[in-house]
Scaffold this motif. Structure first.
Motif, PDB file in Angstrom:
ATOM      1  N   GLU A  71       0.838  -1.215   0.000  1.00 13.97           N
ATOM      2  CA  GLU A  71       0.000   0.000   0.000  1.00 13.97           C
ATOM      3  C   GLU A  71       0.865   1.256   0.000  1.00 13.97           C
ATOM      4  OE1 GLU A  71      -3.995  -1.714   2.319  1.00 13.97           O
ATOM      5  OE2 GLU A  71      -2.341  -0.901   3.485  1.00 13.97           O
ATOM      6  N   ARG A 112      -9.620  -3.931   6.725  1.00 12.70           N
ATOM      7  CA  ARG A 112      -9.218  -4.683   5.526  1.00 12.70           C
ATOM      8  C   ARG A 112     -10.370  -5.501   4.956  1.00 12.70           C
ATOM      9  NH1 ARG A 112      -3.088  -6.615   6.671  1.00 12.70           N
ATOM     10  NH2 ARG A 112      -2.177  -4.674   5.917  1.00 12.70           N
ATOM     11  N   HIS A 150     -12.484  -2.878   3.211  1.00 10.44           N
ATOM     12  CA  HIS A 150     -11.844  -2.205   2.078  1.00 10.44           C
ATOM     13  C   HIS A 150     -11.633  -3.160   0.901  1.00 10.44           C
ATOM     14  CE1 HIS A 150      -9.449   0.893   0.147  1.00 10.44           C
ATOM     15  NE2 HIS A 150      -8.540  -0.029  -0.129  1.00 10.44           N
ATOM     16  N   TYR A 151     -11.187  -4.373   1.212  1.00  3.80           N
ATOM     17  CA  TYR A 151     -10.881  -5.317   0.128  1.00  3.80           C
ATOM     18  C   TYR A 151     -12.008  -6.324  -0.105  1.00  3.80           C
ATOM     19  CZ  TYR A 151      -6.152  -3.409   0.314  1.00  3.80           C
ATOM     20  OH  TYR A 151      -5.067  -2.564   0.264  1.00  3.80           O
ATOM     21  N   GLU A 177      -6.341 -11.534   2.309  1.00  2.00           N
ATOM     22  CA  GLU A 177      -5.263 -10.532   2.420  1.00  2.00           C
ATOM     23  C   GLU A 177      -4.190 -10.787   1.362  1.00  2.00           C
ATOM     24  OE1 GLU A 177      -4.669 -11.070   6.769  1.00  2.00           O
ATOM     25  OE2 GLU A 177      -5.038  -8.926   6.846  1.00  2.00           O
ATOM     26  N   ALA A 212      -5.508  -9.383  -1.787  1.00  2.00           N
ATOM     27  CA  ALA A 212      -5.458  -7.918  -1.737  1.00  2.00           C
ATOM     28  C   ALA A 212      -4.042  -7.443  -2.052  1.00  2.00           C
ATOM     29  CB  ALA A 212      -5.894  -7.431  -0.356  1.00  2.00           C
ATOM     30  N   SER A 243      -3.340  -7.813  -5.626  1.00  2.00           N
ATOM     31  CA  SER A 243      -4.056  -6.817  -6.444  1.00  2.00           C
ATOM     32  C   SER A 243      -3.269  -5.503  -6.526  1.00  2.00           C
ATOM     33  CB  SER A 243      -5.464  -6.561  -5.876  1.00  2.00           C
ATOM     34  OG  SER A 243      -5.372  -5.748  -4.714  1.00  2.00           O
TER      35      SER A 243
END
Ligand SMILES: Cc1cc2nc3c(=O)[nH]c(=O)nc-3n(C[C@H](O)[C@H](O)[C@H](O)COP(=O)(O)OP(=O)(O)OC[C@H]3O[C@@H](n4cnc5c(N)ncnc54)[C@H](O)[C@@H]3O)c2cc1C
Length: 446
Positions: A70, A132, A135-136, A212, A215, A218
């Protein structure tokens, strides 16, 4: 790792519930059978470069990797088996705040400033997980609410103390339940009182790890599975070697915890791998309302504690006990069923569908061991039982340290750690003896 899958027939007159198909890349747990579909993640082959090499795709490694991705770092995660294969994919799924030794013990042993520093982070891990998930869009069956349940009068007093302590550190979402309210929340007469933490909760732990990981991918992060790190060459950059590849990186994060083995001898010196066992019953259907009508997760206050909750398909997941030295018990059901029936005698006719064991890492102080092996090689390990929230916090703290903000990292790194008494030969029996004494005290008190 020896694990057991049970396949007893359903009770006469009951339609047998079909069992989900196993995913044999993982320990044969209920979680593996209900995991998220995952992409292929080939092993590391040849030479590669990254800003950060992370060793281990459990919560510690994944949390750090995701925070760093991030922040724009090029991160490569090397996992010996599969994402979430270790404790992170096998645990009780309970989001418990703070540390395995609580803030009053930290204050008494390490002073007010350390307690204040660690206290300011003690409730952050669960918030990171929830953020998380949102958000994801991680589909890991999160449910809010957790209970600490007291079995004797000493533990009832402890809960009141615990509530006051956490409130002092700013955590206000707590309610005491008396015996009657407790029995309404948990269909068991075992408990004298409980502390309800509204901001705790439970998840499908393997799905959380897998979500996770996806994520992280991604955002351009890379994960190599089947990539056991065999050697770390210290230097700037450091070089991390697997059987078929070599990864050069400015920073390394060692996050192998109880499964790290002897890769870094100084990390094995002050810790002890321990096992804990979990069973999953067949789906309980409407009977779930007899035991956990509010779908809270529960852990009792014993030294060798029991923990339990419902799965999304309404099985009872019940765990407990500790095997010091991480022996793999052959008969998980034989170990856990008596504990389950002591709490819920009404479930004596219920079939156990899965039983498995997983390893966590104990330190003598029960506080996590965090630090640097050299200026650019970081590690975190040994959360000593309560690790779901801590690992998420420390991933963020490690990511901050790599970005030059090491104040929070230093608060953990300054905690002293000592070897277990008895050395390598006797540390297991010595620790088991100590635990036996505390367990006896729990059993004898009313
Ligand atoms: C049965 C059980 C129940 C638990 N229940 C709870 C609970 O309800 N709530 C709670 O808060 N905590 C619980 N815990 C503790 C919690 O699960 C752990 O503290 C946490 O998952 C540790 O995460 P980790 O990433 O540090 O380690 P792990 O999840 O064990 O991950 C380490 C990873 O590193 C990999 N690895 C190791 N060595 C190498 C190498 N040389 N090269 C590459 N990869 C390597 C391993 O394969 C593994 O995947 C439980 C633990 C167990 C075992």
């Amino acid at each position: 790792m020896q694990t057991t899958v049970f396949s007893q027939p359903g009770q006469p007159g009951q339609a047998p519930h079909p069992r989900p198909a196993m995913n044999d890349a993982h320990a044969p747990s209920y979680y593996a059978a209900t995991a998220l579909p995952q992409p292929a993640r080939p092993p590391l082959r040849g030479r590669a470069e990254a800003d950060v090499a992370v060793i281990g795709a459990g919560y510690t490694g994944l949390s750090a990797a995701l925070h760093l991705a991030e922040a724009g770092f090029r991160v490569v995660v090397l996992e010996a088996r599969r994402v979430g294969w270790g404790a992170s994919g096998r645990n009780g799924g309970q989001l418990v705040h703070s540390y395995s030794r609580d803030l009053d013990v930290i204050e008494a042993r390490h002073g007010v400033d350390t307690a204040r520093a660690l206290g300011s982070m003690a409730f952050e891990g669960a918030a990171i997980i929830k953020q998380r998930i949102r958000h994801y869009g991680i589909d890991c069956h999160f449910r809010p609410g957790g209970l600490f349940a007291a079995i004797n009068s000493r533990q009832v007093d402890q809960l009141a103390h615990h509530k006051a302590l956490w409130e002092r550190f700013g955590h206000a979402e707590l309610d005491m339940l008396d015996a009657r309210q407790c029995e309404a929340a948990v269909g068991s007469t075992r408990y004298r009182a409980a502390l309800l933490d509204h901001s705790a909760g439970h998840v499908h732990p393997l799905r959380l790890a897998q979500g996770e990981a996806q994520a992280f991918e991604s955002l351009g992060g890379v994960i190599h599975e089947d990539s056991t790190v065999l050697r770390i060459e210290r230097g700037e950059p450091a070089v991390v070697q697997t059987a078929d590849g070599e990864l050069q990186a400015r920073y390394v994060i060692v996050a192998g915890n109880a499964y790290l083995g002897g890769l870094v001898p100084e990390l094995a010196a002050r810790t002890m791998p321990c096992g804990s066992q979990v069973v999953a019953t067949e789906p309980l259907g409407k009977r779930f309302a007899e035991i956990l009508p509010q779908n809270l997760c529960v852990e009792d206050c014993n030294f060798l504690l029991d923990y339990f909750r419902l799965s999304a398909d309404r099985r009872l997941l019940y765990g407990g006990g500790v095997t010091y030295g991480a022996r793999d018990p052959a008969h998980v059901e034989a170990m856990i069923r008596p504990k389950l029936l002591k709490t819920f005698p009404q479930l004596r006719d219920v079939r156990i569908d899965f039983g498995w064991t997983g390893n966590f890492l104990l330190t003598l102080s029960r506080l996590p061991e965090v630090g640097r092996l050299s200026p650019n090689i970081y590690y975190s390990q040994g959360c000593s039982g309560h690790g779901v929230t801590f690992t998420h916090l420390i991933g963020k703290v490690l990511a901050e340290a790599l970005q030059g903000q090491a104040e929070r990292f230093d608060a953990f790194a300054s905690l002293p750690h000592y070897p277990f008494p008895g050395g390598r030969l006797l540390r297991v029996p010595f620790t088991a003896l100590g635990a036996f004494w505390y367990d006896l005290r729990d059993r004898l008190q009313r």
